[in-house]
Design a protein around this motif. Structure first.
Motif, PDB file in Angstrom:
ATOM      1  N   CYS A 143      -8.687  -1.484   2.860  1.00  0.00           N
ATOM      2  CA  CYS A 143      -7.315  -1.004   3.034  1.00  0.00           C
ATOM      3  C   CYS A 143      -6.870  -0.328   1.739  1.00  0.00           C
ATOM      4  O   CYS A 143      -7.059  -0.861   0.641  1.00  0.00           O
ATOM      5  CB  CYS A 143      -6.367  -2.151   3.388  1.00  0.00           C
ATOM      6  SG  CYS A 143      -4.696  -1.553   3.750  1.00  0.00           S
TER       7      CYS A 143
ATOM      8  N   ASN B  73      -3.865   0.218   0.801  1.00  0.00           N
ATOM      9  CA  ASN B  73      -2.594  -0.330   0.308  1.00  0.00           C
ATOM     10  C   ASN B  73      -2.895  -1.442  -0.698  1.00  0.00           C
ATOM     11  O   ASN B  73      -3.409  -2.491  -0.327  1.00  0.00           O
ATOM     12  CB  ASN B  73      -1.777  -0.879   1.484  1.00  0.00           C
ATOM     13  CG  ASN B  73      -0.484  -1.525   1.065  1.00  0.00           C
ATOM     14  OD1 ASN B  73      -0.154  -1.599  -0.117  1.00  0.00           O
ATOM     15  ND2 ASN B  73       0.259  -2.015   2.043  1.00  0.00           N
TER      16      ASN B  73
ATOM     17  N   LYS C 266      -1.082  -3.578  -2.022  1.00  0.00           N
ATOM     18  CA  LYS C 266      -0.339  -4.811  -1.764  1.00  0.00           C
ATOM     19  C   LYS C 266      -0.815  -5.542  -0.507  1.00  0.00           C
ATOM     20  O   LYS C 266      -0.340  -6.626  -0.205  1.00  0.00           O
ATOM     21  CB  LYS C 266       1.156  -4.505  -1.640  1.00  0.00           C
ATOM     22  CG  LYS C 266       1.758  -4.023  -2.948  1.00  0.00           C
ATOM     23  CD  LYS C 266       3.233  -3.795  -2.825  1.00  0.00           C
ATOM     24  CE  LYS C 266       3.791  -3.328  -4.172  1.00  0.00           C
ATOM     25  NZ  LYS C 266       5.226  -3.129  -4.101  1.00  0.00           N
ATOM     26  N   CYS C 267      -1.763  -4.954   0.217  1.00  0.00           N
ATOM     27  CA  CYS C 267      -2.280  -5.587   1.436  1.00  0.00           C
ATOM     28  C   CYS C 267      -2.942  -6.918   1.078  1.00  0.00           C
ATOM     29  O   CYS C 267      -3.635  -7.036   0.061  1.00  0.00           O
ATOM     30  CB  CYS C 267      -3.283  -4.672   2.122  1.00  0.00           C
ATOM     31  SG  CYS C 267      -3.942  -5.378   3.659  1.00  0.00           S
ATOM     32  N   ILE C 268      -2.761  -7.898   1.941  1.00  0.00           N
ATOM     33  CA  ILE C 268      -3.325  -9.225   1.706  1.00  0.00           C
ATOM     34  C   ILE C 268      -4.852  -9.174   1.564  1.00  0.00           C
ATOM     35  O   ILE C 268      -5.436  -9.957   0.820  1.00  0.00           O
ATOM     36  CB  ILE C 268      -2.897 -10.223   2.805  1.00  0.00           C
ATOM     37  CG1 ILE C 268      -3.281 -11.647   2.396  1.00  0.00           C
ATOM     38  CG2 ILE C 268      -3.473  -9.834   4.166  1.00  0.00           C
ATOM     39  CD1 ILE C 268      -2.665 -12.722   3.258  1.00  0.00           C
ATOM     40  N   THR C 269      -5.500  -8.226   2.253  1.00  0.00           N
ATOM     41  CA  THR C 269      -6.968  -8.143   2.184  1.00  0.00           C
ATOM     42  C   THR C 269      -7.464  -7.706   0.810  1.00  0.00           C
ATOM     43  O   THR C 269      -8.629  -7.897   0.490  1.00  0.00           O
ATOM     44  CB  THR C 269      -7.523  -7.177   3.253  1.00  0.00           C
ATOM     45  OG1 THR C 269      -6.993  -5.864   3.024  1.00  0.00           O
ATOM     46  CG2 THR C 269      -7.168  -7.655   4.657  1.00  0.00           C
TER      47      THR C 269
ATOM     48  N   THR D 159     -11.270  -7.327   6.155  1.00  0.00           N
ATOM     49  CA  THR D 159     -10.293  -6.354   6.611  1.00  0.00           C
ATOM     50  C   THR D 159     -10.400  -6.214   8.126  1.00  0.00           C
ATOM     51  O   THR D 159     -11.437  -6.495   8.723  1.00  0.00           O
ATOM     52  CB  THR D 159     -10.516  -4.989   5.949  1.00  0.00           C
ATOM     53  OG1 THR D 159     -11.811  -4.512   6.305  1.00  0.00           O
ATOM     54  CG2 THR D 159     -10.368  -5.069   4.446  1.00  0.00           C
TER      55      THR D 159
ATOM     56  N   CYS E 130      -4.243  -0.659   9.544  1.00  0.00           N
ATOM     57  CA  CYS E 130      -4.531  -2.007   9.077  1.00  0.00           C
ATOM     58  C   CYS E 130      -3.771  -3.030   9.929  1.00  0.00           C
ATOM     59  O   CYS E 130      -2.571  -2.890  10.181  1.00  0.00           O
ATOM     60  CB  CYS E 130      -4.147  -2.160   7.605  1.00  0.00           C
ATOM     61  SG  CYS E 130      -4.438  -3.826   6.943  1.00  0.00           S
TER      62      CYS E 130
ATOM     63  N   TYR F 199      -3.006  -6.026   9.095  1.00  0.00           N
ATOM     64  CA  TYR F 199      -2.150  -6.889   8.285  1.00  0.00           C
ATOM     65  C   TYR F 199      -0.924  -6.186   7.708  1.00  0.00           C
ATOM     66  O   TYR F 199       0.161  -6.747   7.699  1.00  0.00           O
ATOM     67  CB  TYR F 199      -2.964  -7.528   7.165  1.00  0.00           C
ATOM     68  CG  TYR F 199      -4.129  -8.319   7.701  1.00  0.00           C
ATOM     69  CD1 TYR F 199      -3.929  -9.559   8.284  1.00  0.00           C
ATOM     70  CD2 TYR F 199      -5.414  -7.805   7.655  1.00  0.00           C
ATOM     71  CE1 TYR F 199      -4.991 -10.277   8.817  1.00  0.00           C
ATOM     72  CE2 TYR F 199      -6.481  -8.516   8.174  1.00  0.00           C
ATOM     73  CZ  TYR F 199      -6.269  -9.757   8.757  1.00  0.00           C
ATOM     74  OH  TYR F 199      -7.316 -10.457   9.286  1.00  0.00           O
ATOM     75  N   CYS F 200      -1.074  -4.953   7.228  1.00  0.00           N
ATOM     76  CA  CYS F 200       0.056  -4.287   6.551  1.00  0.00           C
ATOM     77  C   CYS F 200       0.508  -3.009   7.248  1.00  0.00           C
ATOM     78  O   CYS F 200       1.444  -2.363   6.799  1.00  0.00           O
ATOM     79  CB  CYS F 200      -0.289  -4.000   5.090  1.00  0.00           C
ATOM     80  SG  CYS F 200      -1.481  -2.653   4.871  1.00  0.00           S
ATOM     81  N   ASN F 201      -0.184  -2.616   8.313  1.00  0.00           N
ATOM     82  CA  ASN F 201       0.158  -1.423   9.098  1.00  0.00           C
ATOM     83  C   ASN F 201      -0.123  -0.099   8.404  1.00  0.00           C
ATOM     84  O   ASN F 201       0.286   0.947   8.884  1.00  0.00           O
ATOM     85  CB  ASN F 201       1.624  -1.451   9.561  1.00  0.00           C
ATOM     86  CG  ASN F 201       1.754  -1.995  10.957  1.00  0.00           C
ATOM     87  OD1 ASN F 201       0.755  -2.179  11.646  1.00  0.00           O
ATOM     88  ND2 ASN F 201       2.973  -2.271  11.361  1.00  0.00           N
ATOM     89  N   HIS F 202      -0.799  -0.110   7.264  1.00  0.00           N
ATOM     90  CA  HIS F 202      -1.144   1.135   6.572  1.00  0.00           C
ATOM     91  C   HIS F 202      -2.144   1.920   7.439  1.00  0.00           C
ATOM     92  O   HIS F 202      -3.115   1.372   7.921  1.00  0.00           O
ATOM     93  CB  HIS F 202      -1.757   0.823   5.203  1.00  0.00           C
ATOM     94  CG  HIS F 202      -2.116   2.039   4.418  1.00  0.00           C
ATOM     95  ND1 HIS F 202      -1.184   2.796   3.740  1.00  0.00           N
ATOM     96  CD2 HIS F 202      -3.314   2.647   4.223  1.00  0.00           C
ATOM     97  CE1 HIS F 202      -1.785   3.807   3.160  1.00  0.00           C
ATOM     98  NE2 HIS F 202      -3.072   3.738   3.433  1.00  0.00           N
TER      99      HIS F 202
END
Length: 153
Positions: free
Chosen positions: A109, A111, A113-116, A123, A138, A140-143
């Motif tokens: 990802c 991003n 700041k994404c948790i992954t 991912t 993504c 988790y973060c929608n990126h």
């Protein structure tokens, strides 16, 4: 000098040939398949002439048949790729790769700041569009990112 214009590559008795890979995506495809760690004979051709693509890449792996899920992950970066299964020097199956609806563990990802990118977890991306342009998002973060721009892990 024999006057030959092409370099001959040995035919496969058994194995997998992945053809019609855009040259720019060839080494990403190698990474996705993990063939750098195989003990089998591997032939990689890049920037070969192609009527369809102009220039293409090809991967030949002896004595190895990849599962469909692995091969279809290549569709993310090489939607034009064609898989040929070879047995006893004969093509027994020929099919295009098909992009799955969900892609797990092969794309980073973008991003930060994404948790992954901050926790040890795989991912997961959902395919938003497939034709004419692949776009993945993504879980988790929608990126969102275009498939050809995706960073392969």
């Amino acid at each position: 000098m024999t006057g030959k214009k092409e370099l001959a590559v040995a035919a496969l008795q058994n194995g997998t040939v992945i053809d019609h890979i855009p040259s720019s995506a060839l080494f990403k495809a190698v990474r996705i398949l993990g063939i750098e760690n195989l003990d089998s004979s591997v032939t990689i051709g890049n920037n070969l002439e192609s009527g369809k693509l102009g220039r293409k890449g090809i991967i030949k792996v002896a004595d190895k048949e990849f599962d469909e899920a692995t091969l279809n992950r290549i569709a993310l970066i090489a939607p034009t790729a064609v898989v040929n299964i070879i047995r006893d020097f004969t093509v027994v199956e020929k099919r295009p790769v098909k992009l799955p609806d969900t892609i797990v563990g092969i794309v980073k990802c973008a991003n930060p700041k994404c948790i992954t990118n901050n926790e040890p977890m795989p991912t997961k991306f959902h395919v938003v569009t497939k034709d004419p342009l692949v776009v993945i998002r993504c879980h988790y973060c929608n990126h969102a990112v275009g498939g050809k721009d995706a960073e392969v892990l």
